[in-house]
Design an enzyme around this catalytic site. Structure first.
Site, mmCIF file in Angstrom:
data_model
loop_
_atom_site.group_PDB
_atom_site.id
_atom_site.type_symbol
_atom_site.label_atom_id
_atom_site.label_comp_id
_atom_site.label_asym_id
_atom_site.label_seq_id
_atom_site.Cartn_x
_atom_site.Cartn_y
_atom_site.Cartn_z
ATOM 1 N N ASN A 133 -5.828 -9.006 0.815
ATOM 2 C CA ASN A 133 -4.950 -9.263 -0.338
ATOM 3 C C ASN A 133 -5.608 -10.131 -1.420
ATOM 4 O O ASN A 133 -5.155 -10.147 -2.562
ATOM 5 C CB ASN A 133 -3.619 -9.904 0.092
ATOM 6 C CG ASN A 133 -2.683 -8.977 0.835
ATOM 7 O OD1 ASN A 133 -1.900 -9.406 1.687
ATOM 8 N ND2 ASN A 133 -2.728 -7.696 0.530
ATOM 9 N N ASP B 138 6.223 -5.758 4.330
ATOM 10 C CA ASP B 138 5.653 -4.954 3.238
ATOM 11 C C ASP B 138 6.737 -4.378 2.322
ATOM 12 O O ASP B 138 7.843 -4.091 2.778
ATOM 13 C CB ASP B 138 4.822 -3.814 3.851
ATOM 14 C CG ASP B 138 3.940 -3.141 2.820
ATOM 15 O OD1 ASP B 138 3.586 -3.788 1.815
ATOM 16 O OD2 ASP B 138 3.608 -1.956 3.017
HETATM 17 C C1 IPE Z 1 -0.023 -5.777 4.663
HETATM 18 O O1 IPE Z 1 0.525 -5.242 3.517
HETATM 19 C C2 IPE Z 1 -0.304 -7.239 4.462
HETATM 20 C C3 IPE Z 1 0.855 -8.107 4.423
HETATM 21 C C4 IPE Z 1 2.087 -7.739 4.650
HETATM 22 C C5 IPE Z 1 0.580 -9.477 4.145
HETATM 23 P P1 IPE Z 1 -0.399 -4.524 2.417
HETATM 24 O O2 IPE Z 1 0.506 -4.064 1.343
HETATM 25 O O3 IPE Z 1 -1.503 -5.421 2.028
HETATM 26 O O4 IPE Z 1 -0.999 -3.310 3.247
HETATM 27 P P2 IPE Z 1 -1.575 -1.911 2.735
HETATM 28 O O5 IPE Z 1 -2.501 -2.225 1.608
HETATM 29 O O6 IPE Z 1 -0.422 -1.094 2.288
HETATM 30 O O7 IPE Z 1 -2.240 -1.311 3.927
HETATM 31 C C1 IPE Z 2 4.024 -7.302 0.857
HETATM 32 O O1 IPE Z 2 4.493 -6.592 -0.235
HETATM 33 C C2 IPE Z 2 3.573 -8.699 0.513
HETATM 34 C C3 IPE Z 2 2.121 -8.881 0.566
HETATM 35 C C4 IPE Z 2 1.237 -8.001 0.914
HETATM 36 C C5 IPE Z 2 1.620 -10.190 0.185
HETATM 37 P P1 IPE Z 2 3.512 -5.805 -1.204
HETATM 38 O O2 IPE Z 2 3.123 -6.708 -2.303
HETATM 39 O O3 IPE Z 2 2.401 -5.192 -0.457
HETATM 40 O O4 IPE Z 2 4.491 -4.683 -1.774
HETATM 41 P P2 IPE Z 2 4.150 -3.151 -1.997
HETATM 42 O O5 IPE Z 2 3.633 -2.612 -0.704
HETATM 43 O O6 IPE Z 2 3.120 -3.104 -3.074
HETATM 44 O O7 IPE Z 2 5.439 -2.541 -2.384
HETATM 45 MG MG MG Z 3 2.133 -3.401 0.434
#
Ligand code: IPE
Ligand code: IPE
Ligand code: MG
Length: 262
Positions: free
Chosen positions: A76, A28
């Site tokens: 997502n 993340d």
């Molecule tokens: C979790 O990250 C999913 C992945 C790393 C693929 P998210 O960014 O989607 O999670 P939340 O929304 O912060 O809980």
């Molecule tokens: C994790 O990074 C990747 C996926 C969830 C696909 P994020 O895209 O959630 O990055 P933040 O949490 O918004 O910084």
């Molecule tokens: Mg995230």
């Protein structure tokens, strides 16, 4: 003589002790990594691919048997269409550019989740890599794609309900083992360690059933900055933990002594 790097010293220490068999990572913080630099979020995802490469190599070197990466969650899909499309394109690039490295290093590629929902240009290179690496014995690299822990448990429950309705399974015979046979992680070793980057303290629907007795490591680093050294620190932390599984510390220590004598 050149001084060894912190990462190489850490790696040496980690290798000297038992490593977790199965590690799961919630990767993340890509979006924030880009946003603080005034870049489009997709640039963060792109930089995150380099962390995937580096962490996978390190996992292989220290002898981890199974590495499961949370790459795209069921939730997502609700992100802006442009970001979803960009992520799919990066996945395709990753599967194509890593093809030789995965095969050359004896890694078996696996995927969990509702993979059928992925676009064809992702499914095809994924299937090719899965098929061509199927006999590799080194480490299993599982990508969680369109994955959700609740979705996985629901899917397993449907399969079980079907088996009961067909008369193939009696409800009294349904135990943990029978349920696990219907999870997408069937065949993988039990999950020992879950890492989450970006400083958030939540599990976001990742491997909910499997996490029951896993150790957790929360790293205060955005995924694109999470490289070998940060990963090795999580492994070193894991090696300091005492996993009690509901027993007392004295019982665990007694078991360890008995195992050492045997
Ligand atoms: C979790 O990250 C999913 C992945 C790393 C693929 P998210 O960014 O989607 O999670 P939340 O929304 O912060 O809980
Ligand atoms: C994790 O990074 C990747 C996926 C969830 C696909 P994020 O895209 O959630 O990055 P933040 O949490 O918004 O910084
Ligand atoms: Mg995230």
């Amino acid at each position: 003589m050149e001084r060894p790097s912190v990462a190489s010293v850490l790696e040496h220490q980690v290798k000297a002790r038992p490593v977790p068999r199965h590690v799961g990572i919630i990767m993340d913080g890509n979006g924030r990594w880009a946003e603080v630099r005034g870049l489009p979020r997709l640039e963060g995802h792109r930089e995150g691919s380099s962390s995937v490469r580096e962490v996978t190599r390190t996992a292989r070197r220290v002898g981890i048997s199974a590495l499961t990466l949370y790459a795209f969650s069921s939730q997502n899909w609700a992100r802006p269409a442009e970001e979803v499309a960009g992520l799919m394109e990066l996945l395709r690039e990753f599967l194509e550019s890593e093809y030789s490295e995965i095969l050359d290093n004896g890694i078996r590629l696996n995927a969990i989740g509702e993979v059928d929902k992925m676009p064809r240009y992702v499914k095809e290179p994924l299937e090719r890599l899965r098929r061509d690496s199927a006999h590799n014995q080194g480490m299993v690299l599982t990508l969680a794609l369109s994955y959700g822990g609740r979705e996985e448990i629901l899917h397993a429950m449907q399969q079980v309900a079907r088996a009961v309705a067909n008369g193939e399974l009696s409800p009294d015979r349904l135990g943990e083992k029978e349920l696990e046979e219907h999870l997408w992680t069937q065949g993988l070793p039990p999950l020992d360690l879950v890492v989450r980057t970006s400083g958030e303290f939540r599990v976001s629907n990742f491997l909910l059933w499997q996490m029951a007795y896993a150790e957790l490591c929360f790293a205060d680093v955005l995924w694109p900055d999470f490289r070998s050294e940060a990963f090795l620190r999580c492994l070193a932390q894991y090696q300091q933990r005492e996993r009690r599984f509901g027993l007392t510390s004295a019982q665990i220590q007694r078991e360890d002594t008995q195992r050492a004598k045997a």
